[in-house]
Motif scaffolding. Sequence first.
Motif, mmCIF file in Angstrom:
data_model
loop_
_atom_site.group_PDB
_atom_site.id
_atom_site.type_symbol
_atom_site.label_atom_id
_atom_site.label_comp_id
_atom_site.label_asym_id
_atom_site.label_seq_id
_atom_site.Cartn_x
_atom_site.Cartn_y
_atom_site.Cartn_z
ATOM 1 N N TYR A 25 0.846 -1.184 0.000
ATOM 2 C CA TYR A 25 0.000 0.000 0.000
ATOM 3 C C TYR A 25 0.888 1.242 0.000
ATOM 4 C CZ TYR A 25 -4.091 -2.790 1.269
ATOM 5 O OH TYR A 25 -5.113 -3.691 1.285
ATOM 6 N N ASP A 26 0.732 2.072 -1.033
ATOM 7 C CA ASP A 26 1.418 3.356 -1.080
ATOM 8 C C ASP A 26 0.478 4.368 -0.434
ATOM 9 O OD1 ASP A 26 2.722 5.695 -1.580
ATOM 10 O OD2 ASP A 26 2.945 5.370 -3.733
ATOM 11 N N LEU A 27 0.776 4.755 0.781
ATOM 12 C CA LEU A 27 -0.115 5.611 1.564
ATOM 13 C C LEU A 27 0.367 7.055 1.622
ATOM 14 C CD1 LEU A 27 -0.795 3.098 4.479
ATOM 15 C CD2 LEU A 27 -2.192 3.524 2.455
ATOM 16 N N LYS A 28 1.245 7.445 0.712
ATOM 17 C CA LYS A 28 1.810 8.799 0.745
ATOM 18 C C LYS A 28 0.758 9.871 0.493
ATOM 19 C CE LYS A 28 6.276 7.182 -0.761
ATOM 20 N NZ LYS A 28 6.223 6.085 -1.689
ATOM 21 N N GLU A 29 -0.267 9.556 -0.268
ATOM 22 C CA GLU A 29 -1.312 10.529 -0.588
ATOM 23 C C GLU A 29 -2.507 10.451 0.369
ATOM 24 O OE1 GLU A 29 -0.826 12.795 -3.024
ATOM 25 O OE2 GLU A 29 1.156 11.893 -3.281
ATOM 26 N N VAL A 30 -2.465 9.549 1.333
ATOM 27 C CA VAL A 30 -3.572 9.372 2.270
ATOM 28 C C VAL A 30 -3.430 10.389 3.400
ATOM 29 C CG1 VAL A 30 -4.665 7.749 3.873
ATOM 30 C CG2 VAL A 30 -3.770 6.933 1.697
ATOM 31 N N GLU A 31 -4.558 10.978 3.789
ATOM 32 C CA GLU A 31 -4.559 11.992 4.844
ATOM 33 C C GLU A 31 -4.112 11.403 6.181
ATOM 34 O OE1 GLU A 31 -8.282 13.994 5.262
ATOM 35 O OE2 GLU A 31 -8.522 14.226 3.100
ATOM 36 N N ASP A 32 -3.556 12.277 7.014
ATOM 37 C CA ASP A 32 -3.212 11.868 8.376
ATOM 38 C C ASP A 32 -4.458 11.339 9.074
ATOM 39 O OD1 ASP A 32 -0.665 12.752 7.902
ATOM 40 O OD2 ASP A 32 -0.688 14.344 9.405
ATOM 41 N N GLY A 33 -4.288 10.333 9.902
ATOM 42 C CA GLY A 33 -5.405 9.771 10.647
ATOM 43 C C GLY A 33 -5.173 8.310 10.961
#
Length: 122
Positions: free
Chosen positions: A82-90
């Motif tokens: 999972y590339d989560l670099k674009e996912v918002e903090d949370g």
Amino acid sequence: MMKWIKTGALASLFALITFAAQANTTDNSPMRLLSKVMPDQTLRIQLVNLQQQAATVELTDMNGKTLHRDLIKNHNGYARIYDLKEVEDGRYLLTAKQGDDEVIVVVRIKDGTIMTSDKTRK
């Protein structure tokens, strides 16, 4: 030359024993979820010991919105990055299910850094 042959034979024997030990599981062994945060801030997950039984893996936010879902059929294992670099903090839930077995990992993203909790089995 004989030393190389012995070394190769020992390495092959070790690989065979390791493979056999990993493959030698009983039918009632539970599915396992492995997760690891990589240096590039991606999340690598693996499901093992699926034993050809259907399973799902799902990444959701804390409001229940699904970010990703996969159905796995007729496999012994599964892997995904999972590339989560674009996912918002949370906080997010990574849930793997197979029959009545469920494993949950809380994924926290803060300032671009990914952290994971210990696994919870239901």
